[in-house]
Design a protein around this motif. Structure first.
Motif, PDB file in Angstrom:
ATOM      1  N   SER A  57       0.865  -1.238  -0.087  1.00  0.00           N
ATOM      2  CA  SER A  57      -0.001   0.104  -0.048  1.00  0.00           C
ATOM      3  C   SER A  57       0.942   1.153  -0.173  1.00  0.00           C
ATOM      4  O   SER A  57       1.908   1.197   0.536  1.00  0.00           O
ATOM      5  N   GLY A  58       0.263   2.470  -0.431  1.00  0.00           N
ATOM      6  CA  GLY A  58       1.181   3.574  -0.253  1.00  0.00           C
ATOM      7  C   GLY A  58       1.394   3.893   1.119  1.00  0.00           C
ATOM      8  O   GLY A  58       2.690   4.520   1.360  1.00  0.00           O
ATOM      9  N   THR A  59       0.641   3.678   2.177  1.00  0.00           N
ATOM     10  CA  THR A  59       0.873   3.998   3.684  1.00  0.00           C
ATOM     11  C   THR A  59       2.126   3.098   3.981  1.00  0.00           C
ATOM     12  O   THR A  59       2.963   3.496   4.515  1.00  0.00           O
ATOM     13  N   THR A  83      -4.093  17.167   4.199  1.00  0.00           N
ATOM     14  CA  THR A  83      -3.686  16.061   3.287  1.00  0.00           C
ATOM     15  C   THR A  83      -4.279  14.791   3.960  1.00  0.00           C
ATOM     16  O   THR A  83      -5.203  14.960   5.021  1.00  0.00           O
ATOM     17  N   PHE A  84      -4.313  13.436   3.254  1.00  0.00           N
ATOM     18  CA  PHE A  84      -4.897  12.610   3.785  1.00  0.00           C
ATOM     19  C   PHE A  84      -4.132  12.073   5.085  1.00  0.00           C
ATOM     20  O   PHE A  84      -2.897  12.131   5.074  1.00  0.00           O
ATOM     21  N   ALA A  86      -2.948   9.283   6.028  1.00  0.00           N
ATOM     22  CA  ALA A  86      -1.704   8.569   5.746  1.00  0.00           C
ATOM     23  C   ALA A  86      -0.512   9.409   5.918  1.00  0.00           C
ATOM     24  O   ALA A  86       0.233   8.479   6.363  1.00  0.00           O
ATOM     25  N   THR A  87      -0.452  10.404   5.594  1.00  0.00           N
ATOM     26  CA  THR A  87       0.906  11.088   5.554  1.00  0.00           C
ATOM     27  C   THR A  87       1.129  11.220   6.945  1.00  0.00           C
ATOM     28  O   THR A  87       2.432  10.951   7.266  1.00  0.00           O
ATOM     29  N   VAL A 129       3.401  17.171   0.115  1.00  0.00           N
ATOM     30  CA  VAL A 129       2.391  16.190  -0.446  1.00  0.00           C
ATOM     31  C   VAL A 129       2.137  16.859  -1.841  1.00  0.00           C
ATOM     32  O   VAL A 129       1.957  18.239  -1.805  1.00  0.00           O
ATOM     33  N   ASP A 155       5.426  12.657  -0.731  1.00  0.00           N
ATOM     34  CA  ASP A 155       4.267  12.073  -0.707  1.00  0.00           C
ATOM     35  C   ASP A 155       3.751  12.298  -2.044  1.00  0.00           C
ATOM     36  O   ASP A 155       3.040  13.358  -2.348  1.00  0.00           O
ATOM     37  N   ALA A 157       1.632  10.451  -3.692  1.00  0.00           N
ATOM     38  CA  ALA A 157       0.397   9.345  -3.682  1.00  0.00           C
ATOM     39  C   ALA A 157      -0.702   9.861  -4.878  1.00  0.00           C
ATOM     40  O   ALA A 157      -1.070   8.733  -5.560  1.00  0.00           O
ATOM     41  N   GLN A 158      -0.506  10.887  -5.085  1.00  0.00           N
ATOM     42  CA  GLN A 158      -1.714  11.544  -6.074  1.00  0.00           C
ATOM     43  C   GLN A 158      -1.161  12.137  -7.226  1.00  0.00           C
ATOM     44  O   GLN A 158      -1.820  12.554  -8.226  1.00  0.00           O
ATOM     45  N   MET A 177       6.641   8.146  -2.475  1.00  0.00           N
ATOM     46  CA  MET A 177       5.632   7.195  -2.639  1.00  0.00           C
ATOM     47  C   MET A 177       4.624   7.705  -3.536  1.00  0.00           C
ATOM     48  O   MET A 177       4.147   8.586  -3.325  1.00  0.00           O
ATOM     49  N   SER A 179       0.800   6.120  -4.537  1.00  0.00           N
ATOM     50  CA  SER A 179      -0.226   5.090  -4.100  1.00  0.00           C
ATOM     51  C   SER A 179      -0.846   4.579  -5.360  1.00  0.00           C
ATOM     52  O   SER A 179      -0.799   5.023  -6.376  1.00  0.00           O
ATOM     53  N   LYS A 184      -6.901   6.334  -7.314  1.00  0.00           N
ATOM     54  CA  LYS A 184      -5.592   6.797  -7.779  1.00  0.00           C
ATOM     55  C   LYS A 184      -5.500   7.066  -9.338  1.00  0.00           C
ATOM     56  O   LYS A 184      -6.283   6.263  -9.868  1.00  0.00           O
ATOM     57  N   GLY A 191      -1.646  -0.757  -3.377  1.00  0.00           N
ATOM     58  CA  GLY A 191      -0.345  -1.056  -3.413  1.00  0.00           C
ATOM     59  C   GLY A 191       0.298   0.272  -3.484  1.00  0.00           C
ATOM     60  O   GLY A 191      -0.352   1.225  -3.567  1.00  0.00           O
ATOM     61  N   TYR A 307      -9.606  17.880   1.865  1.00  0.00           N
ATOM     62  CA  TYR A 307     -10.112  17.155   2.967  1.00  0.00           C
ATOM     63  C   TYR A 307     -10.852  18.376   3.962  1.00  0.00           C
ATOM     64  O   TYR A 307     -10.265  19.319   4.336  1.00  0.00           O
TER      65      TYR A 307
END
Ligand SMILES: *Cc1c(COP(=O)(O)O)cnc(C)c1O
Length: 362
Positions: A57-59, A83-84, A86-87, A129, A155, A157-158, A177, A179, A184, A191, A307
């Motif tokens: 996972s990204g996390t 941010t989400f 997870a960061t 991020v 980060d 992820a996006q 990272m 995601s 995404k 993943g 968010y």
């Protein structure tokens, strides 16, 4: 009633189904040749010129990246609050403390001046991020990191395929990272893919991913099982062949929306930045929540809020800090559909709905 326009939609085709079937028939399902090929193809596809390590996972990718970069209890890592979770979770899971800095109004990403003001003698790194698929202000952040002897952890992820002045995101930090979660810009089911700047960070990532061992029963550190399966990697490899075209469609959808929306503030794009529009996020100046509800109920158009609650106000991270741009963005931001499955008719319906609601509210 017209058909609902969803805010996001993963695209899975026959090619992905065939790739999964190929792995299932091989009888080798866990991490193996598909993962290795996916790591190499991901790096070259995005022009990262670095090794990549795939995880589940990204996390996990952020967590293992931080551990591999030596982040530990007692350290501080500067993160955006906007941010989400997870960061911040990934920082906290190492035992370090996430320290929140404000964002810039013009890109929803970390404000370099706010970052510099948040540095203490415990700070070891900065985690920008690339929010919504727009690159953070990397040259300014890198200059601050260099001045204070800090590391940058991205980060991304996006932000698959985003770049700044020709450098792809994922090629700036000690690690970065991406995601691969279904919503995404590309997916492997679940993943994460981590690009690494140094051979030592790569070595540690691979150890942490696999119980602390490179060679069976020669454990070197306490590790996890955060491996990616060959089933997921096979999906990701197919998606890599499609993500370029999808990104181009996201960008043309965004261009249409920005040219035609009235009464809301479209997402700005910095000079030299390539935005990949994981989200197309506008600011609604008043009653954003009511606006979103009316879009859904009156026009059957979905939207998202990323968010509404900043991380520094979430229970595990609660801290008394004044982040005015974060508070403003959390109250105003609304993400409209921009994904590659939208038709021209969908785009026109989104414009009609948003413009009518903005006019009615004005
Ligand atoms: C999705 C996301 C993550 C976490 O990725 P997962 O693959 O869901 O674990 C981390 N940071 C940001 C900004 C994200 O959007």
């Amino acid at each position: 009633m017209t058909e609902f326009i969803p805010p996001a939609k993963p695209l899975i085709g026959d090619e992905e189904r065939e790739a999964v079937d190929r792995v299932l028939r091989s009888g080798m399902l866990a991490q193996g040749p598909e993962v290795k090929a996916f790591e190499e193809e991901f790096s070259s596809h995005f022009g990262l010129d670095r090794a990549c390590v795939a995880v589940n996972s990204g996390t996990s990718g952020l967590h293992l990246g931080l551990l591999s970069a030596g982040v530990k209890a007692g350290d501080e890592v500067i993160v955006p609050s906007f941010t989400f979770a997870a960061t911040c979770n990934s920082v906290a899971l190492t035992g370090a403390t996430p320290v929140f800095a404000d964002i810039s109004a013009d890109d929803f990403c970390l404000d370099p001046a706010a970052v510099e003001a948040a540095i203490t003698d415990k700070t070891v790194g900065i985690m920008p991020v690339h929010l919504y698929g727009h690159p953070a202000k990397m040259p300014e952040l890198q200059a601050i990191a260099d001045k204070h002897g800090l590391k940058i952890y991205e980060d991304a992820a996006q932000a698959h395929g985003a770049s700044l002045n020709g450098t792809p995101v994922g090629a700036f930090g000690e690690f970065a990272m991406f995601s691969l979660y279904p919503t995404k810009n590309m997916t492997s089911g679940e993943g994460g893919m981590v690009s690494v700047a140094s051979a030592e960070t790569e070595r540690l990532m691979r150890l942490y991913r696999n119980q602390g061992m490179q060679q069976q029963y020669h454990n070197e550190v306490v590790g996890f099982n955060t491996r990616m399966t060959d089933i997921h990697a096979a999906i990701g490899r197919v998606q890599l062949t499609k993500v370029g075209a999808w990104t181009a469609t996201r960008q043309s959808n965004a261009a249409f929306l920005s040219a035609n929306l009235e009464g809301v503030t479209p997402p700005p794009v910095a000079d030299g930045a390539v935005h990949v529009y994981h989200q197309y996020t506008v600011r609604v100046p008043s009653d954003r929540d009511g606006f979103s509800k009316a879009l859904r109920e009156e026009y059957n158009v979905g939207s998202g809020m990323f968010y509404p609650v900043p991380n520094h106000q979430l229970k595990p991270f609660q801290v008394d800090v004044d982040l005015p741009e974060t508070a403003k963005a959390a109250a105003e931001c609304l993400s409209l559909p921009v994904h590659p499955s939208l038709s021209q008719d969908d785009l026109e319906r989104i414009v009609t709905a948003v413009n009518a609601l903005a006019k009615a509210g004005a």
